[in-house]
Design an enzyme around this catalytic site. Structure first.
Site, PDB file in Angstrom:
ATOM      1  N   ASP A  30       0.860  -1.192   0.000  1.00  0.00           N
ATOM      2  CA  ASP A  30       0.000   0.000   0.000  1.00  0.00           C
ATOM      3  C   ASP A  30       0.891   1.235   0.000  1.00  0.00           C
ATOM      4  OD1 ASP A  30      -3.254   0.318   1.001  1.00  0.00           O
ATOM      5  OD2 ASP A  30      -1.997   2.114   0.940  1.00  0.00           O
ATOM      6  N   GLU A 146     -15.130  -9.063  -5.891  1.00  0.00           N
ATOM      7  CA  GLU A 146     -15.211  -9.475  -4.495  1.00  0.00           C
ATOM      8  C   GLU A 146     -16.597  -9.129  -3.965  1.00  0.00           C
ATOM      9  OE1 GLU A 146     -12.814 -10.939  -2.472  1.00  0.00           O
ATOM     10  OE2 GLU A 146     -14.668 -11.025  -1.329  1.00  0.00           O
ATOM     11  N   PHE A 147     -17.200 -10.063  -3.248  1.00  0.00           N
ATOM     12  CA  PHE A 147     -18.568  -9.813  -2.763  1.00  0.00           C
ATOM     13  C   PHE A 147     -18.641  -9.738  -1.255  1.00  0.00           C
ATOM     14  CE2 PHE A 147     -18.677 -12.279  -6.729  1.00  0.00           C
ATOM     15  CZ  PHE A 147     -19.315 -11.362  -7.548  1.00  0.00           C
ATOM     16  N   LYS A 213     -20.568  -7.775 -10.454  1.00  0.00           N
ATOM     17  CA  LYS A 213     -20.415  -7.089  -9.168  1.00  0.00           C
ATOM     18  C   LYS A 213     -21.385  -5.914  -9.031  1.00  0.00           C
ATOM     19  CE  LYS A 213     -18.986  -5.421  -5.433  1.00  0.00           C
ATOM     20  NZ  LYS A 213     -18.275  -5.771  -4.259  1.00  0.00           N
ATOM     21  N   PHE A 258     -32.640  -8.792   3.154  1.00  0.00           N
ATOM     22  CA  PHE A 258     -32.550  -7.474   2.510  1.00  0.00           C
ATOM     23  C   PHE A 258     -33.921  -6.838   2.279  1.00  0.00           C
ATOM     24  CE2 PHE A 258     -28.304  -5.840   1.556  1.00  0.00           C
ATOM     25  CZ  PHE A 258     -27.592  -6.796   2.267  1.00  0.00           C
ATOM     26  N   CYS A 269     -19.975   0.957  -0.360  1.00  0.00           N
ATOM     27  CA  CYS A 269     -20.240   0.237  -1.619  1.00  0.00           C
ATOM     28  C   CYS A 269     -21.576   0.567  -2.268  1.00  0.00           C
ATOM     29  CB  CYS A 269     -20.139  -1.262  -1.368  1.00  0.00           C
ATOM     30  SG  CYS A 269     -18.452  -1.763  -1.017  1.00  0.00           S
TER      31      CYS A 269
HETATM   32  C1  UDX Z   1     -22.343  -4.693   0.311  1.00  0.00           C
HETATM   33  C2  UDX Z   1     -22.703  -6.030  -0.341  1.00  0.00           C
HETATM   34  O1  UDX Z   1     -23.618  -6.740   0.497  1.00  0.00           O
HETATM   35  C3  UDX Z   1     -21.442  -6.843  -0.588  1.00  0.00           C
HETATM   36  O2  UDX Z   1     -21.757  -8.054  -1.263  1.00  0.00           O
HETATM   37  C4  UDX Z   1     -20.482  -6.017  -1.424  1.00  0.00           C
HETATM   38  O3  UDX Z   1     -19.273  -6.736  -1.618  1.00  0.00           O
HETATM   39  C5  UDX Z   1     -20.201  -4.690  -0.754  1.00  0.00           C
HETATM   40  O4  UDX Z   1     -21.414  -3.997  -0.497  1.00  0.00           O
HETATM   41  P1  UDX Z   1     -21.683  -3.943   2.785  1.00  0.00           P
HETATM   42  O5  UDX Z   1     -21.485  -2.562   2.254  1.00  0.00           O
HETATM   43  O6  UDX Z   1     -20.685  -4.511   3.732  1.00  0.00           O
HETATM   44  O7  UDX Z   1     -21.783  -4.993   1.576  1.00  0.00           O
HETATM   45  O8  UDX Z   1     -23.098  -3.926   3.531  1.00  0.00           O
HETATM   46  P2  UDX Z   1     -24.475  -4.705   3.483  1.00  0.00           P
HETATM   47  O9  UDX Z   1     -24.513  -5.726   4.534  1.00  0.00           O
HETATM   48  O10 UDX Z   1     -24.824  -5.104   2.111  1.00  0.00           O
HETATM   49  O11 UDX Z   1     -25.446  -3.526   3.958  1.00  0.00           O
HETATM   50  C6  UDX Z   1     -25.517  -2.321   3.207  1.00  0.00           C
HETATM   51  C7  UDX Z   1     -26.446  -1.336   3.833  1.00  0.00           C
HETATM   52  O12 UDX Z   1     -27.776  -1.747   3.640  1.00  0.00           O
HETATM   53  C8  UDX Z   1     -26.280  -1.112   5.330  1.00  0.00           C
HETATM   54  O13 UDX Z   1     -26.345   0.279   5.603  1.00  0.00           O
HETATM   55  C9  UDX Z   1     -27.456  -1.845   5.944  1.00  0.00           C
HETATM   56  O14 UDX Z   1     -27.852  -1.292   7.157  1.00  0.00           O
HETATM   57  C10 UDX Z   1     -28.506  -1.633   4.861  1.00  0.00           C
HETATM   58  N1  UDX Z   1     -29.565  -2.654   4.846  1.00  0.00           N
HETATM   59  C11 UDX Z   1     -29.262  -3.964   4.647  1.00  0.00           C
HETATM   60  C12 UDX Z   1     -30.890  -2.271   5.031  1.00  0.00           C
HETATM   61  O15 UDX Z   1     -31.202  -1.084   5.200  1.00  0.00           O
HETATM   62  N2  UDX Z   1     -31.866  -3.229   5.006  1.00  0.00           N
HETATM   63  C13 UDX Z   1     -31.584  -4.537   4.799  1.00  0.00           C
HETATM   64  O16 UDX Z   1     -32.526  -5.339   4.801  1.00  0.00           O
HETATM   65  C14 UDX Z   1     -30.245  -4.917   4.629  1.00  0.00           C
END
Ligand code: UDX
Length: 443
Positions: A30, A146-147, A213, A258, A269
């Site tokens: 980095d 990456e997920f 992605k 979700f 993201c």
């Molecule tokens: C997301 C994707 O899930 C992941 O696959 C990708 O690689 C990166 O982006 P992340 O940003 O870690 O991951 O968070 P995630 O768990 O997806 O939640 C995203 C946002 O959605 C959070 O602010 C969470 O609070 C919100 N959320 C999630 C809701 O408001 N309602 C839901 O039912 C689920």
């Protein structure tokens, strides 16, 4: 296998540690020497459950090290590009400065037969733009999105639910090129435990891999905004969006995950990825195909304002000098990430209306304080609640959602208002204890 990981943020630091865990000899690189210093001591520069243990284990095994010197990438068979692609300062598009800089810095250290595996989330078409430079060294470019979810990053990296590898195709035959076949085989070796566990391994072209992605994130964001749109309708009809979500979620074609209505999505993201996707679609002359993502974004942002409105209503029409305690600052639980955090957005808006806002969070206070020094922060949950006129649940940490009971809250304050920005609490239990409960899309 010798592996280099360029970019040691959320994605790269976890990826490097996970690669060492599954037996590879890894160097993480980095340009941020402060981050390198922290990682080299076996400390995680951010909160991620399981990462500190993995880092220490990797360093102790001698298979994991970190450096600021890109020359140390030479000799690795696979070079992962895991740098950030933030939203541009003056637009919606993704800023690819770091991706280009990482690739340019890596070029002199590539050898024929090496594989460069892009992991960063990029606009479709990026691999094509990068390929000529990389292929001129005799190396092969693949895109391997990456997920991982923050908070579950270690598990998601070691046991992914699918692996996607975009490889070069031979335009004359329309098939995967020979170099592409070899690169895919090398990645099968890299991810050997997941491959042995029969994790779906999808080999495709660059564009599809890049799109997988952004399409996945666009779908997840849409699902959340869909249920939040239903919450808006529920609010004017007396329906309960949580019961609605349960009911439609039983349909396996829909699924309950979700469908959590509340103050919506944030983080590093989903928000920036749907905006970058719209921007890229416009560039491709297909803006109308994803116009709905603008709506997804708009619904999402409206829900933050709705939470503010609920607090104002609950406190009799104005919040000036009222003490409001926000439970949470991170964009979601099990994370200290405050990028585009709906929780902090609600806090800042309430403060803008003159409320005396106190924010608490088990992991994100330091980050939040740096960005919003104007807010008051209290480490201890109960201290934060003491004397509050209203309590607002904005990040559903167990400490708040599961562990804070109405009778306990009643002992801490005589205020009797809770606003449940995540629909995480049992409304009946709060009401039974004498509180006025306000949910998002619930009567
Ligand atoms: C997301 C994707 O899930 C992941 O696959 C990708 O690689 C990166 O982006 P992340 O940003 O870690 O991951 O968070 P995630 O768990 O997806 O939640 C995203 C946002 O959605 C959070 O602010 C969470 O609070 C919100 N959320 C999630 C809701 O408001 N309602 C839901 O039912 C689920």
């Amino acid at each position: 296998m010798r592996v280099s990981v360029i970019g040691c943020g959320y994605l790269g630091a976890v990826h490097a540690s996970a690669m060492a865990k599954i037996g590879h000899d890894v160097v993480g690189i980095d340009v941020d020497l402060h981050k390198i210093g922290t990682l080299s001591q076996g400390d995680a520069p951010f909160f991620e459950p399981g990462l500190p243990e993995l880092l220490r284990e990797g360093m102790a095994s001698g298979r994991l090290r970190f450096t600021g010197d890109i020359a140390e990438a030479s000799g690795a068979a696979v070079h992962f590009i895991a740098v950030g692609t933030p939203q541009e300062k003056d637009g919606y598009a993704a800023d690819l400065t770091s991706v280009n800089a990482a690739v340019d810095a890596l070029l002199p250290h590539l050898a024929p037969g090496d594989v460069v595996a892009g992991k960063s989330t990029v606009p479709v078409g990026t691999a094509v733009d990068l390929a000529a430079r990389i292929e001129a060294t005799g190396a092969t470019l693949v895109w391997n999105p990456e997920f991982l979810r923050e908070g579950w990053a270690v598990k998601d990296t070691i046991e992914p639910d699918r692996l996607v590898v975009g490889v070069p195709f031979d335009p004359s035959t329309g098939h995967c090129s020979e170099a592409g076949e070899r690169a895919a085989d090398l990645l099968r070796e890299v991810y050997h435990p997941a491959v042995a566990a029969e994790t779906p391994f999808i080999v495709t072209d660059w564009a599809t891999a890049e799109l997988v992605k952004v399409a996945a994130n666009a779908f997840l964001a849409t699902k959340i905004s869909f249920i939040n749109a239903m919450a808006e309708i529920a609010e004017v009809t007396g329906a309960d969006v949580t019961q609605l979500a349960d009911a439609i979620g039983h349909d396996v074609r829909i699924g309950r995950r979700f469908l959590g209505a509340g103050i919506g999505f944030g983080g590093g993201c989903l928000p920036k990825d749907i905006r970058a996707f719209s921007a890229r679609a416009e560039e491709l002359g297909r803006g109308e195909s994803v116009t709905f993502l603008r709506e997804v974004d708009a619904i999402n942002l409206r829900r933050r304002e709705r939470a503010v409105q609920l607090v104002v209503e609950a406190l009799g029409g104005q919040v000036y000098k009222k003490k409001v305690t926000l439970l949470g600052a991170a964009f979601k639980p099990y994370s200290d990430d405050i990028r585009d955090s709906p929780a902090l957005d609600v806090a800042v808006r309430l403060r803008g209306l003159g409320a005396s806002v106190t924010v608490t969070d088990p992991a994100a206070i330091d980050n939040a304080r740096r960005l919003h020094p104007q807010l008051a922060y209290v480490e201890d949950r109960d201290d934060a609640i003491r004397g509050a006129d209203a309590i607002v649940l904005v990040t559903e940490w167990d400490l708040y959602r599961r562990d804070l009971t109405p009778p306990h809250a009643s002992r801490l304050t005589s205020g009797r208002v809770v606003v449940d920005g995540r629909n995480g609490w049992d409304a009946a239990a709060w009401r039974a204890a004498g509180w006025r409960y306000y949910g998002m899309g619930r009567p």
